[in-house]
Design a protein around this motif. Sequence first.
Motif, short mmCIF file in Angstrom:
data_model
loop_
_atom_site.label_atom_id
_atom_site.label_comp_id
_atom_site.label_asym_id
_atom_site.label_seq_id
_atom_site.Cartn_x
_atom_site.Cartn_y
_atom_site.Cartn_z
N THR A 1 -12.14 -4.67 5.35
CA THR A 1 -11.50 -3.43 4.90
C THR A 1 -12.02 -3.06 3.52
O THR A 1 -12.59 -3.90 2.81
N ASP A 2 -11.84 -1.81 3.16
CA ASP A 2 -12.22 -1.32 1.84
C ASP A 2 -11.24 -1.87 0.80
O ASP A 2 -10.02 -1.85 0.99
N VAL B 1 -10.46 -0.75 -2.10
CA VAL B 1 -9.69 0.25 -2.83
C VAL B 1 -8.69 0.95 -1.93
O VAL B 1 -7.49 1.01 -2.20
N THR B 2 -9.19 1.51 -0.81
CA THR B 2 -8.33 2.32 0.07
C THR B 2 -7.70 1.51 1.19
O THR B 2 -6.85 2.03 1.92
N ASP B 3 -8.14 0.27 1.37
CA ASP B 3 -7.65 -0.58 2.46
C ASP B 3 -7.99 -0.01 3.84
O ASP B 3 -7.37 -0.36 4.84
N ARG B 4 -8.99 0.87 3.86
CA ARG B 4 -9.44 1.44 5.14
C ARG B 4 -10.27 0.40 5.89
O ARG B 4 -11.07 -0.32 5.30
#
Length: 302
Positions: free
Chosen positions: A42-43, A45-48
Motif C-alpha cells: 500500500t501507499d 501516505v494515502t494507504d491506497r
Amino acid sequence: MTRRARNWLPGLLLVSPSILLVGVFVYWLITKNVLTSLQRSTDFVTDRVINPGGYRNYTQLLASSQYQHALFNLLVLTVVFLAGTMAMGLLWSVLLERGVRGEGVFRSVYLFPMAVSFVAAGVVWRWLLSPAQGEGQAVGLNQLFIKLHLPGLQNGWWSADSRFSMAAMALPAIWQLSGYVMALFLAGFRGISQDQREAARIDGASEWQIYRHVLFPQLSPIALSALIIIGHQSMKMFDLIYSIAGPNSYKAEVPATLMWTQLFSKSDAQAAAVNATILLILVAVVVVPYLVYTNKVEERSR
C-alpha cells in the motif's frame, strides 16, 4: 566409514561450497523474489492499495498497457535480433569456411565485438543511432546519409514514431553477437568430413546442393544451440538498451528496463519482483525444453 561413503564423500566435500553458493545466491534468491511478488503493498501516505497481493499482482501487471508495450518491444527486438544474428553469423561462417585468404584476420575482426561490453558498445551506438536529423544537426548514421546524398534514409531509429522502432535497437546487438554465432557455425563446418563433400561432388551435386543437402542438415543442432543462447540473451537485455536510450525511455522500454524503473524510481518492489518472475518464466520456456532435448540426445548416443 564404509567403502561406499569413502567413494562419494570426498567428491561431495569438494563440490559442497559450489552447492552452497548456488543454493543461496540462485535458488534462495529466486524463492525470495517469488515470495516478494505475491506480497500486498500500500501507499505509505494515502494507504491506497498498490499491489493487491497473490496472483492478482501478476494479472494487474500483465493487464497494464505499459507492460504490454514493453512485451511487444521485447518481441520485436527478439525476432529481429535472432534473424539478423543467425543470418549474418551463417553468412560469415560460409565465407570463411570456403578458405579465404587472411582467414585468421577476418575471424578476429568478426569476433572482436564480443570483447566489448554492452555498455561500451551502447555509448558508441547511442551516437550512431542519434535521432537528430537535418543539415547541421544530424550525427552518426543520419549524418553519414547526408554526406552520401541520401537524406531520405534518415530516421529516428529506436525513437521513431513506429510500433516497430525497437528493430533499430537490435542493430548493435546483431553487430556484437554475430561473430559468436559465426564461430559456432564455423566449428560445425570444420567438424564435417571432407569425404562427404567429395562423395556428393562425385554424384554430381553442385556446391549449393552440397550445402543444402549435406552440410546444413548437420548444422541443425548447432543452429538450435545458437538460437537458445542468443534468444535468452535478448529476453534479459538491459545494459545495451540502458546505455542507448536511458532507463526511462518509453519508446525503448522492455521488461528489463521497466524493472529498473519499478524498483528504483517507483520503489515498487512487488511489481519489480512480478516482472522478474515473468522474465524468469519466459527464459525457462526457452531453455528448459532445450536442456531436456540435449539430455535425451546424450542418452541415445551412449
